[in-house]
Design an enzyme around this catalytic site. Structure first.
Site, PDB file in Angstrom:
ATOM      1  CG  HIS A 225      -1.254   1.172   1.912  1.00 50.73           C
ATOM      2  ND1 HIS A 225      -2.032   2.104   1.315  1.00 50.73           N
ATOM      3  CD2 HIS A 225      -0.955   1.636   3.146  1.00 50.73           C
ATOM      4  CE1 HIS A 225      -2.185   3.124   2.169  1.00 50.73           C
ATOM      5  NE2 HIS A 225      -1.551   2.852   3.279  1.00 50.73           N
ATOM      6  CE1 TYR A 259      -2.262   7.104   5.625  1.00 53.95           C
ATOM      7  CE2 TYR A 259      -3.623   5.494   4.480  1.00 53.95           C
ATOM      8  CZ  TYR A 259      -2.426   5.841   5.071  1.00 53.95           C
ATOM      9  OH  TYR A 259      -1.391   4.947   5.108  1.00 53.95           O
ATOM     10  CG  ASP A 553     -29.214 -18.910  20.254  1.00 54.15           C
ATOM     11  OD1 ASP A 553     -28.396 -18.927  19.311  1.00 54.15           O
ATOM     12  OD2 ASP A 553     -30.339 -18.371  20.161  1.00 54.15           O
TER      13      ASP A 553
HETATM   14  N1  FFO Z   1     -31.452 -24.552  15.508  1.00 56.70           N
HETATM   15  C1  FFO Z   1     -32.543 -24.829  14.783  1.00 56.70           C
HETATM   16  N2  FFO Z   1     -32.883 -26.081  14.613  1.00 56.70           N
HETATM   17  N3  FFO Z   1     -33.280 -23.832  14.240  1.00 56.70           N
HETATM   18  C2  FFO Z   1     -32.952 -22.517  14.380  1.00 56.70           C
HETATM   19  O1  FFO Z   1     -33.634 -21.655  13.818  1.00 56.70           O
HETATM   20  C3  FFO Z   1     -31.781 -22.204  15.145  1.00 56.70           C
HETATM   21  N4  FFO Z   1     -31.336 -20.913  15.369  1.00 56.70           N
HETATM   22  C4  FFO Z   1     -30.428 -20.679  16.489  1.00 56.70           C
HETATM   23  C5  FFO Z   1     -29.364 -21.719  16.436  1.00 56.70           C
HETATM   24  N5  FFO Z   1     -29.929 -23.037  16.389  1.00 56.70           N
HETATM   25  C6  FFO Z   1     -31.046 -23.266  15.677  1.00 56.70           C
HETATM   26  C7  FFO Z   1     -31.182 -20.805  17.770  1.00 56.70           C
HETATM   27  N6  FFO Z   1     -32.163 -19.783  17.931  1.00 56.70           N
HETATM   28  C8  FFO Z   1     -36.082 -20.506  19.055  1.00 56.70           C
HETATM   29  C9  FFO Z   1     -35.487 -19.283  19.327  1.00 56.70           C
HETATM   30  C10 FFO Z   1     -34.196 -19.048  18.908  1.00 56.70           C
HETATM   31  C11 FFO Z   1     -33.488 -20.035  18.258  1.00 56.70           C
HETATM   32  C12 FFO Z   1     -34.075 -21.250  17.967  1.00 56.70           C
HETATM   33  C13 FFO Z   1     -35.386 -21.470  18.362  1.00 56.70           C
HETATM   34  C14 FFO Z   1     -37.449 -20.780  19.548  1.00 56.70           C
HETATM   35  O2  FFO Z   1     -38.227 -21.427  18.870  1.00 56.70           O
HETATM   36  N7  FFO Z   1     -37.783 -20.351  20.767  1.00 56.70           N
HETATM   37  C15 FFO Z   1     -39.087 -20.574  21.361  1.00 56.70           C
HETATM   38  C16 FFO Z   1     -39.156 -21.842  22.128  1.00 56.70           C
HETATM   39  C17 FFO Z   1     -38.285 -21.902  23.314  1.00 56.70           C
HETATM   40  C18 FFO Z   1     -38.560 -23.106  24.179  1.00 56.70           C
HETATM   41  O3  FFO Z   1     -39.610 -23.746  24.058  1.00 56.70           O
HETATM   42  O4  FFO Z   1     -37.694 -23.402  25.022  1.00 56.70           O
HETATM   43  C19 FFO Z   1     -39.443 -19.415  22.249  1.00 56.70           C
HETATM   44  O5  FFO Z   1     -38.565 -18.676  22.649  1.00 56.70           O
HETATM   45  O6  FFO Z   1     -40.642 -19.283  22.503  1.00 56.70           O
HETATM   46  C20 FFO Z   1     -31.531 -19.895  14.462  1.00 56.70           C
HETATM   47  O7  FFO Z   1     -30.934 -18.864  14.517  1.00 56.70           O
END
Ligand code: FFO
Length: 821
Positions: A225, A259, A553
């Protein structure tokens, strides 16, 4: 707390010196820094770095690193002088697009805690008197930015770390890295071998060479650069004084990739020059194996000969912006080598291939103190105060590590370094790389693809365009920024997901298979929720770090007593789990060999049930349950989960039969009006439902309670990583909240500052238009006191205060009536 592990740091540039300082400050006693050149300007990138510290970046981590550089170097002194000159920073706009972008940048600065002010052309010329105010449309002034004196900062930290016991050995050329049983054991040099428990490669653009010695590939590309200095300028002689070599702000003219900084005579007697850096020239990649060692290089290894032709357009442009320079000339210049990665971010962390081998690479002086602190924290505590997942060396997957890809994307990072980049903008090269088995069908349907993690991801399908009219959708006009990489078709796809049924390609969702007799105990220890449920159950659970911060998560589907499928996020999840797994647990990333379709919408059951021998009724196949069955000819693992908040299933199968699964669902769905839907609708639907996205909404800096996922923590189940740390925490000081924008026509994009009672008190994490609720939706971090539903706030979007209100969440179907039936 003292730590007697033996650390060898390779490279005494700004990163190596800062790391030695940070480690010895944390009680590490046995730190050796090996450097092939002579201290303290040994000839790597640091030795020629002009030291500009502009802190504002779209990356929150990089901004925090740069803030720490300013803070730390301001307090470091060498030979009586501070190692940072707080001259301020000025960015100017010469195009309307850039002028608008400076408004966005001012927002980013406010979000990440950098003080700044938009200024008019007259003020630009006042701050930088050589500047012709008629050439600019405005500027962004950041008084706290300035110049890092990199060599002085190295020396100051060498002194301080040496006082705490560190050894700095120059003229030691590393020739090998010794390993045994998957761990580093020492570093071989031309002057002997140094036993080591930890080896850190802070070798800058030599990183790939050092990495190869350890069998670790380091995905960075050295690029040259250009940097030049003018002849002495009248008006600048005698301006410097008392060791001060610059008084005017550092200046950026990004429309032309330029810059500027001053080089005054620090004795106050001699001449002054202006230094000019440019990224406007063609990419000049350099093979690190061909860079001459210090003794053989004409100047220093990182300084390649100046190629004047490449500089000519930048010099012409300089004469336009700073007319007084037109009479001057380039007195000296060089092509300075430094490191670019495929995504422009540093590489910080331990290698998974060789334990004890750490990378602290591809770091600019700007971010050096913060990056070194992050590595020292990782080595000491296994976690960082500023979430650093964007710098994880494992973020590039196998398919993204070929030399050809690293080179193509590295060059692209260089070309785009000063460009206005939309957050959704896909990289301009190296595509397509990863495609799901449904790719040909997606192309037939006119998918508009964007990229993430190397995957081509449909954001909407042109085939759905007629629906916008058919559904009579009336959508508010978007401004030109939020209209980019967006289509009203997303609204139609969202609507039909809520009213009928849609297919979503979920293939890029990371999948891990965990098997073995110890798998339940292992997952119970590693994650926060209680997984001790019958096979056929799915649990939403969190990976926490030792401090209770959210590493990821997961959904954990127990498919058999000793067999699990995890839905995960980043490659770091695999890394973290493998690192902690006992011998009776096996973990495999099955993402690439498998695929997934999300079938969601009120008609999802009507679509899938006739195709499968299994009972998909609510009674037989409840919410958050899993089973292995068939859909048509295709073996599937079906998970009854839905990130979009509608009835339906994720259907997983092997990649080879994926296309057939798509076609089976597509054909059967015709009578129901099935559509393919993309990420744009997906993101809107999940925000309406209040589902957090790891990385965007929550990271290791946040606890489950703060992030609103405390329901996934079962402290009573027994011990797990992070449990005790969470128990010791007080009430949260901040919360992740849902905001709705008051004006139904307003939208924001993410990362904007949130004002509470007129002051910046937080920032937006994710945002979208909520097509079902008819409002812009934004998730944001705000102080706990402002987290009550009904609290009025404002989101700053391109300088406008957009009125918003903290909403009770989720916005859509809080009774879960649409999912649980
Ligand atoms: N895994 C799967 N199979 N599907 C996904 O969409 C995802 N995610 C991340 C990573 N892993 C995944 C996890 N994030 C919920 C919320 C966030 C998620 C996945 C699922 C959900 O359905 N929550 C509900 C139920 C909770 C419960 O019953 O404990 C809720 O909060 O009401 C995608 O990024």
């Amino acid at each position: 707390q003292t730590n007697n592990s033996r650390v060898v740091i390779i490279g005494a540039g700004i990163v190596g010196c800062s790391l030695a300082d940070e480690l010895t400050a944390r009680g590490w006693r046995d730190v050796t820094v090996l450097e092939q050149g002579p201290l303290a300007a040994p000839g790597g990138s640091t030795s020629h770095a002009p030291g500009l510290v502009f802190r504002t970046s779209p990356s929150r981590a990089l901004t925090q690193y740069a803030r720490y550089t300013v803070e730390k170097f301001s307090s470091l002194r060498h030979a009586g002088q501070a190692c940072f000159l707080p001259v301020g920073g000025l960015e100017v706009a010469t195009t309307e697009a850039r002028r608008l972008d400076l408004h966005r940048k001012a927002g980013l600065a406010a979000s990440w805690g950098v003080e700044g002010e938009l200024v008019d052309p007259a003020r630009c010329a006042e701050l930088f008197p050589m500047l012709d105010p008629d050439t600019v449309l405005g500027g962004f002034h950041t008084p706290g930015d300035g110049l890092a004196r990199a060599t002085a900062a190295c020396l100051a930290q060498i002194e301080r770390a040496s006082r705490r016991g560190a050894r700095f050995l120059d003229r030691h050329t590393v020739t090998g890295v010794e390993r045994e049983g998957g761990r580093v054991t020492g570093v071989v040099t031309d002057r002997g071998t140094f036993p080591a428990d930890h080896v850190v490669s802070a070798a800058g653009f030599w990183g790939p060479v050092v990495g190869a010695m350890a069998g670790v590939d380091v995905p960075l590309l050295p690029l040259a650069h250009q940097y030049a200095k003018t002849a002495p300028l009248s008006g600048l002689e005698g301006v410097g004084a008392d060791g001060v070599e610059a008084v005017r702000p550092i200046l950026r003219h990004q429309d032309h990739d330029l810059y500027y900084r001053e080089h005054l005579d620090p004795t106050g007697n001699g001449p002054g020059r202006i230094g000019i850096g440019t990224y406007a020239h063609r990419p000049l990649p350099v093979d690190p194996y061909t860079i001459l060692p210090y003794d053989q290089a004409p100047k220093m290894p990182s300084s390649l000969p100046f190629t004047a032709d490449d500089f000519a357009p930048s010099w012409t442009e300089t004469g336009r912006l700073l007319p007084t320079l037109a009479d001057s000339q380039v007195e000296e210049g060089f092509n300075g080598v430094f490191s670019f990665t495929p995504d422009g971010m540093p590489l910080l962390g331990e290698s998974s291939a060789v334990r004890g081998f750490w990378l602290a690479e591809a770091v600019w002086v700007t971010h050096s103190a913060g990056a070194a602190r992050a590595v020292a924290e990782l080595m000491t505590d296994g976690r960082t105060t500023v979430d650093s997942h964007e710098c994880d060396p494992h973020r590039f997957e196998k398919a993204q590590r070929s030399p050809a890809y690293v080179r193509e994307r590295g060059e692209r990072s260089f070309v785009e370094v000063y460009d206005v980049i939309h957050p959704l903008q896909p990289p301009g090269t190296g595509r397509p790389l990863r495609t799901s088995p449904f790719y040909p069908r997606q192309q037939e349907l006119g998918a508009h693809f964007l990229e993430s993690g190397g995957w081509e991801r449909p954001h909407w399908y042109e085939a759905n365009a007629p629906l916008v009219e058919e559904l009579g959708l009336r959508l508010p006009e978007r401004d030109s920024w939020s209209a980019r990489h967006w289509s009203p078709i997303a609204a139609a796809e969202a609507r039909l997901t809520r009213e009928k049924v849609a297919l979503y390609d979920m293939t890029p969702l990371r999948r891990l298979e965990v098997t073995g007799p110890g798998s339940l105990a292992f997952l119970q220890r590693m994650t926060s929720n209680n997984l001790k449920k019958r096979p056929g159950s799915v649990t939403y659970t969190l990976l926490l770090d030792e401090n209770g911060g959210i590493r990821s998560d997961l959904t954990a589907a127990r498919l058999a007593p000793d067999r699990w499928q995890l839905g995960a996020n980043s490659p770091a999840d695999l890394e973290w789990l493998v690192r902690h797994a006992p011998d009776d647990v096996q973990i495999r990333d099955i993402t690439s060999g498998t695929c997934c379709i999300g079938v969601w919408g009120p008609l999802a059951r009507e679509l899938v049930q006739p195709l499968t021998p299994a009972d998909f009724s609510h009674e037989a196949f409840g919410y958050f349950k899993a089973r292995e069955t068939y859909v048509g000819h295709i073996p599937v693992t079906a998970l009854r989960v839905s990130y979009v908040g509608e009835l339906g299933w994720e259907l997983y199968t092997e990649a080879d039969v994926g296309l057939r699964l798509w076609d089976t669902l597509w054909e059967a769905g015709q009578r129901l009006g099935v559509i393919a839907a993309g990420r744009s609708a997906f993101n809107s639907l999940r925000l309406e439902k209040g589902y957090r996205a790891w990385a965007a909404d929550m990271t290791t800096e946040h606890t489950p309670e703060e992030a609103g996922v405390g329901f996934a923590v079962r402290s009573a189940k027994g011990d797990f990583v992070g449990r005790d740390a969470l128990a010791a925490r007080g009430a949260p000081a901040r919360k992740l909240v849902c905001l709705t924008l008051d004006d139904p026509a307003a939208v924001v994009m993410g990362s904007e500052p949130v004002h509470v009672d007129g002051v910046v008190a937080g920032y937006v994490t994710s945002a979208s238009y909520g097509y079902s609720v008819g409002r812009g939706v934004a998730y944001a971090w705000v102080p706990a006191a402002a987290a009550e539903p009904g609290t009025p706030v404002a989101v700053e979007y391109f300088g406008e205060k957009v009125a918003a209100t903290v909403a009770a969440e989720p916005l859509f179907d809080p009774e879960m009536a649409r999912i649980r039936r």
